[in-house]
Design a protein around this motif. Structure first.
Motif, PDB file in Angstrom:
ATOM      1  N   THR A 135       0.826  -1.194   0.000  1.00  0.00           N
ATOM      2  CA  THR A 135       0.000   0.000   0.000  1.00  0.00           C
ATOM      3  C   THR A 135       0.870   1.258   0.000  1.00  0.00           C
ATOM      4  O   THR A 135       2.007   1.233   0.490  1.00  0.00           O
ATOM      5  N   ASP A 136       0.295   2.331  -0.527  1.00  0.00           N
ATOM      6  CA  ASP A 136       0.980   3.623  -0.527  1.00  0.00           C
ATOM      7  C   ASP A 136       0.482   4.521   0.605  1.00  0.00           C
ATOM      8  O   ASP A 136       0.892   5.680   0.700  1.00  0.00           O
ATOM      9  N   ASN A 137      -0.389   4.001   1.443  1.00  0.00           N
ATOM     10  CA  ASN A 137      -0.964   4.794   2.536  1.00  0.00           C
ATOM     11  C   ASN A 137       0.088   5.056   3.609  1.00  0.00           C
ATOM     12  O   ASN A 137       0.563   4.125   4.257  1.00  0.00           O
ATOM     13  N   PRO A 138       0.481   6.317   3.832  1.00  0.00           N
ATOM     14  CA  PRO A 138       1.521   6.606   4.834  1.00  0.00           C
ATOM     15  C   PRO A 138       1.123   6.241   6.250  1.00  0.00           C
ATOM     16  O   PRO A 138       1.972   5.889   7.066  1.00  0.00           O
ATOM     17  N   ALA A 139      -0.167   6.293   6.560  1.00  0.00           N
ATOM     18  CA  ALA A 139      -0.618   5.902   7.902  1.00  0.00           C
ATOM     19  C   ALA A 139      -0.393   4.412   8.127  1.00  0.00           C
ATOM     20  O   ALA A 139      -0.025   3.984   9.231  1.00  0.00           O
ATOM     21  N   SER A 140      -0.590   3.620   7.074  1.00  0.00           N
ATOM     22  CA  SER A 140      -0.344   2.174   7.183  1.00  0.00           C
ATOM     23  C   SER A 140       1.139   1.893   7.370  1.00  0.00           C
ATOM     24  O   SER A 140       1.519   0.992   8.128  1.00  0.00           O
ATOM     25  N   HIS A 141       1.989   2.648   6.693  1.00  0.00           N
ATOM     26  CA  HIS A 141       3.439   2.484   6.859  1.00  0.00           C
ATOM     27  C   HIS A 141       3.836   2.771   8.308  1.00  0.00           C
ATOM     28  O   HIS A 141       4.615   2.023   8.921  1.00  0.00           O
ATOM     29  N   ALA A 142       3.301   3.873   8.861  1.00  0.00           N
ATOM     30  CA  ALA A 142       3.627   4.249  10.239  1.00  0.00           C
ATOM     31  C   ALA A 142       3.117   3.198  11.220  1.00  0.00           C
ATOM     32  O   ALA A 142       3.808   2.840  12.182  1.00  0.00           O
ATOM     33  N   ALA A 143       1.899   2.690  10.974  1.00  0.00           N
ATOM     34  CA  ALA A 143       1.328   1.680  11.862  1.00  0.00           C
ATOM     35  C   ALA A 143       2.163   0.395  11.833  1.00  0.00           C
ATOM     36  O   ALA A 143       2.438  -0.209  12.877  1.00  0.00           O
ATOM     37  N   ALA A 144       2.568  -0.019  10.626  1.00  0.00           N
ATOM     38  CA  ALA A 144       3.381  -1.231  10.499  1.00  0.00           C
ATOM     39  C   ALA A 144       4.719  -1.054  11.201  1.00  0.00           C
ATOM     40  O   ALA A 144       5.201  -1.967  11.891  1.00  0.00           O
ATOM     41  N   ASP A 159       9.315   9.525   9.694  1.00  0.00           N
ATOM     42  CA  ASP A 159       8.379  10.219   8.803  1.00  0.00           C
ATOM     43  C   ASP A 159       8.894  11.592   8.405  1.00  0.00           C
ATOM     44  O   ASP A 159       8.669  12.038   7.277  1.00  0.00           O
ATOM     45  N   ILE A 160       9.591  12.281   9.310  1.00  0.00           N
ATOM     46  CA  ILE A 160      10.001  13.656   9.017  1.00  0.00           C
ATOM     47  C   ILE A 160      11.449  13.763   8.545  1.00  0.00           C
ATOM     48  O   ILE A 160      11.854  14.816   8.046  1.00  0.00           O
ATOM     49  N   LEU A 161      12.241  12.699   8.713  1.00  0.00           N
ATOM     50  CA  LEU A 161      13.624  12.702   8.234  1.00  0.00           C
ATOM     51  C   LEU A 161      13.720  11.922   6.939  1.00  0.00           C
ATOM     52  O   LEU A 161      12.736  11.346   6.467  1.00  0.00           O
ATOM     53  N   TYR A 175      -6.355  12.131  12.918  1.00  0.00           N
ATOM     54  CA  TYR A 175      -5.875  11.940  11.542  1.00  0.00           C
ATOM     55  C   TYR A 175      -7.044  11.696  10.593  1.00  0.00           C
ATOM     56  O   TYR A 175      -7.112  12.287   9.502  1.00  0.00           O
ATOM     57  N   ALA A 176      -7.983  10.847  11.009  1.00  0.00           N
ATOM     58  CA  ALA A 176      -9.124  10.515  10.154  1.00  0.00           C
ATOM     59  C   ALA A 176     -10.005  11.730   9.884  1.00  0.00           C
ATOM     60  O   ALA A 176     -10.588  11.861   8.804  1.00  0.00           O
ATOM     61  N   LEU A 177     -10.091  12.640  10.855  1.00  0.00           N
ATOM     62  CA  LEU A 177     -10.910  13.837  10.698  1.00  0.00           C
ATOM     63  C   LEU A 177     -10.172  14.970   9.986  1.00  0.00           C
ATOM     64  O   LEU A 177     -10.734  16.046   9.793  1.00  0.00           O
ATOM     65  N   ALA A 193       2.575  12.705  10.764  1.00  0.00           N
ATOM     66  CA  ALA A 193       3.561  13.121  11.753  1.00  0.00           C
ATOM     67  C   ALA A 193       2.894  13.765  12.955  1.00  0.00           C
ATOM     68  O   ALA A 193       3.280  13.532  14.104  1.00  0.00           O
ATOM     69  N   GLY A 194       1.865  14.578  12.701  1.00  0.00           N
ATOM     70  CA  GLY A 194       1.133  15.193  13.802  1.00  0.00           C
ATOM     71  C   GLY A 194       0.429  14.155  14.647  1.00  0.00           C
ATOM     72  O   GLY A 194       0.373  14.272  15.882  1.00  0.00           O
ATOM     73  N   MET A 195      -0.132  13.135  14.000  1.00  0.00           N
ATOM     74  CA  MET A 195      -0.793  12.052  14.721  1.00  0.00           C
ATOM     75  C   MET A 195       0.196  11.310  15.622  1.00  0.00           C
ATOM     76  O   MET A 195      -0.081  11.064  16.808  1.00  0.00           O
TER      77      MET A 195
END
Length: 443
Positions: free
Chosen positions: A111-120, A167-169, A215-217, A223-225
């Protein structure tokens, strides 16, 4: 399997070599690190080079990513040997970074979803961090069962920080990530008292749920999440749910105020960027001082020598004062930005909406109400605060908001940026709150 996944897998396996430290004498790990470094310098092409090489490594034919990874792990190991950092924290940190990267790399294939990458990353890093920490303690004969909830907390906090930095670096800044996570876990290991499994589970679920909802809203970026979840988790564990309630009041009301007449603010050029989603810099600019206050409170409660006889109450009012400032500043900006009569706070001359240091009476009233909300909630959840304490919080918030406007009119855009001004303003609110408490105590 792509080269990215293979490389992440190779680094994950390499991170497992950190278990040599608890298994043998720490000095034994030096030849292992030296051998890996020698190989990294000697190998300039071929299959082994391709396995560990990042894209930029090909330009100079040098495995810089591998070299810096090993150097960072070695530096952290030396800190562990020469300080109170436990070997278990060192091992847990190294494998946390290694296997977190692997989990994220595998997920990117699906997946290309960045939230999924962070969760994994967080799931893989937490699992590896817990396993590495626990195995290390077992190898050195230290108890695991009684400290397991604390081990989980350290792994979760480390994984969140690592995911945020990742995420930020740039994608291969493992040395920065590893050292930052190692020092955070070292600090938390010193501050956190005995924790129960239920406490950790509930705190993690609550903060992750709140963070994901933001994040969902659209109230926060990835990164903020991650920043919000980490701040929330540390606040609950080190302070308690009363501290967390005050922190969340700022995030919730601040996010709602961002959406207030948002389209109109977009037309005026004063709207929060990214459709109002707050990033890590915005979250930290407004809440970093509050986090330091929570850490100071935990350190004073733990009687760390660094703080001597510091009164924990000072940190509570510093915490509330900084958040009252953040709330005041946010509401004054978000509400005042839709009115046509701003004046520069230093000269009272009319200025265009959105001008740094420009204020409106509507924004000032909104800011004062925001400080009052934080003060009222602090009064409600901390019985010892009292009416005088609530008045102190309101005053601290108003002072901090005024400092923010003064800094905006004088140095913002030249000496510091917006987030730097936010930090300095919340710091002034925190200091004001603490000083007023001291003054009242003297009187």
């Amino acid at each position: 399997m792509t080269s990215t996944v293979r490389r992440a897998g190779a680094f994950a396996i390499l991170s497992t070599l950190s278990l040599v430290v608890p298994l043998f004498d720490p000095v034994t790990a030096v030849p292992v690190a030296a051998a890996v470094l020698l190989a990294a310098f000697a190998v300039t092409d071929g299959p082994l080079f391709d396995l560990f090489a990042y894209p930029d490594d090909y330009e100079d034919g040098r495995l810089y990513g591998l070299i810096t990874f090993v150097l960072a792990a070695t530096a952290l190991g030396l800190v562990s040997v020469m300080s109170s950092m436990s070997t278990a924290v060192f091992v847990g940190t190294v494998v946390l970074v290694g296997y977190g990267n692997l989990a994220a790399a595998v997920t990117r294939e699906w997946t290309d979803n960045p939230a999924s990458h962070a969760a994994a990353f967080c799931v893989g890093a937490t699992t590896a961090g817990v396993a590495g920490h626990a195995i290390s303690r077992t190898l050195t004969g230290d108890p695991v069962t009684d400290t397991f909830p604390k081990i989980v907390f350290l792994a979760v906090a480390g994984a969140l920080l690592a995911a945020l930095l990742r995420d930020i670096l740039i994608l291969y800044d493992d040395p920065v990530v590893m050292l930052a996570v190692g020092f955070l876990c070292w600090l938390l290991a010193e501050l956190v008292p005995g924790l129960g499994a239920t406490e950790i589970a509930v705190a993690t679920v609550v903060t992750v749920a709140v963070g994901y909802l933001s994040y969902a809203l659209g109230a926060a970026s990835v990164a903020g999440m991650l920043t919000g979840i980490l701040l929330g988790l540390l606040t609950i564990v080190l302070g308690g749910y009363s501290w967390f309630a005050v922190l969340m009041s700022f995030f919730a009301i601040g996010s709602l105020s961002t959406k207030f007449r948002y389209d109109e603010k977009v037309d005026r050029g004063v709207a929060q960027e990214n459709d109002g989603a707050r990033g890590s810099s915005n979250v930290l600019g407004n809440a970093a001082v509050a986090l330091v206050a929570v850490l100071g409170y935990a350190a004073s409660a733990a009687d760390l020598p660094l703080l001597g006889e510091a009164n924990p109450e000072l940190f509570l009012f510093a915490f509330a004062g900084s958040l009252a400032t953040a709330m005041s500043d946010t509401l004054s900006s978000e509400v005042g930005g839709v009115f046509d009569t701003p004046r520069l706070i230093t000269t009272l001359e009319p200025v265009e909406p959105g001008t740094d240091g420009g204020v409106t009476w509507q924004g000032e009233v909104a800011g004062l109400l925001g400080a009052s909300v934080v003060a009222g909630l602090t009064y409600a959840v901390f019985p010892d605060v009292g009416l005088v304490g609530a008045a102190i919080v309101v005053t601290a918030g108003f002072v901090g908001m005024t400092v923010d406007s003064l800094l905006g009119a004088t140095i913002e855009g030249t000496a510091v940026g917006n987030q730097g001004v936010n930090f300095l303003a919340t710091l002034s609110g925190a200091i004001t709150g603490a000083l007023l408490v001291l003054a009242v105590a003297v009187l």
